[in-house]
Design an enzyme around this catalytic site. Sequence first.
Site, mmCIF file in Angstrom:
data_model
loop_
_atom_site.group_PDB
_atom_site.id
_atom_site.type_symbol
_atom_site.label_atom_id
_atom_site.label_comp_id
_atom_site.label_asym_id
_atom_site.label_seq_id
_atom_site.Cartn_x
_atom_site.Cartn_y
_atom_site.Cartn_z
ATOM 1 N N ASP A 192 0.244 5.328 0.616
ATOM 2 C CA ASP A 192 -0.844 6.178 1.124
ATOM 3 C C ASP A 192 -0.566 7.660 1.149
ATOM 4 O O ASP A 192 0.473 8.085 1.665
ATOM 5 C CB ASP A 192 -1.080 5.887 2.626
ATOM 6 C CG ASP A 192 -1.696 4.560 2.880
ATOM 7 O OD1 ASP A 192 -2.426 4.075 2.022
ATOM 8 O OD2 ASP A 192 -1.446 4.015 3.968
ATOM 9 N N GLU B 245 0.840 -1.198 0.000
ATOM 10 C CA GLU B 245 0.000 0.000 0.000
ATOM 11 C C GLU B 245 0.877 1.251 0.000
ATOM 12 O O GLU B 245 1.918 1.280 0.657
ATOM 13 C CB GLU B 245 -0.877 -0.031 1.263
ATOM 14 C CG GLU B 245 -1.963 1.006 1.327
ATOM 15 C CD GLU B 245 -2.853 0.842 2.572
ATOM 16 O OE1 GLU B 245 -3.240 -0.301 2.914
ATOM 17 O OE2 GLU B 245 -3.151 1.856 3.202
ATOM 18 N N GLU C 180 -2.931 10.551 3.068
ATOM 19 C CA GLU C 180 -4.170 10.790 3.820
ATOM 20 C C GLU C 180 -4.162 12.236 4.274
ATOM 21 O O GLU C 180 -3.158 12.703 4.819
ATOM 22 C CB GLU C 180 -4.255 9.891 5.060
ATOM 23 C CG GLU C 180 -4.890 8.554 4.809
ATOM 24 C CD GLU C 180 -5.083 7.763 6.097
ATOM 25 O OE1 GLU C 180 -5.387 8.344 7.159
ATOM 26 O OE2 GLU C 180 -4.918 6.541 6.036
#
Length: 285
Positions: A99, A97, A101
């Site tokens: 990311d 993953e 955010e």
Amino acid sequence: MESKSVILILFASLIATASAGNFYKDFDITWGDGRGKILNNGNLLTLSLDKTSGSGFQSKNEYIFGKIDMQLKLVPGNSAGTVTAYYLSSQGPNHDEIDFEFLGNVSGQPYTLHTNVFSQGKGGREQQFKLWFDPTANFHTYSILWNPQRIIFSVDGTPIREFKNSESIGVAFPKNQPMRIYSSLWNADDWATQGGRVKTDWSKAPFTAAYRNFNANACVWSKGRSSCKSSSAASKTNNANWFTQEMDSTSQARMKWVQKNYMIYNYCADTQRFPQGLPKECRAA
Ligand SMILES: *[C@@H]1O[C@H](CO)[C@@H](O)[C@H](O)[C@H]1NC(C)=O
């Protein structure tokens, strides 16, 4: 004469769709009961959050390596408690993953841009930043360059983080699992803003984030094989060859500037968290 101009117009519009992408073609709204919307003939996507629920979308394609750009305009005003996640992820217990955010804040206080990298199910590699602009006033470009040697996170073309392939010292690197692009807007006022002390003000709902100008120079995974948008063709259109791209000295200097002035958390500097020693990839860097 007339047919020539028709051809020219056709050609121009083909180029436009190729570079801007189209949300109908490339993405599915996957949840949120109508709170996620594709608008303007597929050129704009919005996600909303209200007291009942948030919303989210995902790419139709799975990718294995690429340079993926998206423009986002985040929830304006009092966005405390809201989280806009924008990331690549594979599936399964040992997933990879990458990311971004965006943690909202009360009006006038800065968003936190949180980043992380998971390889073979292992994450815990958080780095957090403030931004040098108001991410709610306009669209800004958030990019992930992912090739076999490195992952580079960029904001408006300025690199903010590099995660290098450190397999040679025993750190797994995402390279065998195709990933989809995901995004979601949801409520996390139990932790997101100022450690959970500031709660979402539901009188300001619905909260909305907007997306446009998706562009992927990437290898698409299909039926167990990958097919790449030719990187040599890309380099002819003055787009650097992303598959082998590294950071030149200008990029290094810009990333240093961001990390010196805007970084607010770095797992590689958190000696309290890792009393037995920092993770291996931190010691290598
Ligand atoms: C919100 O603003 C406060 C005060 O400036 C800051 O400490 C915090 O890091 C900001 N971001 C979040 C997500 O709380």
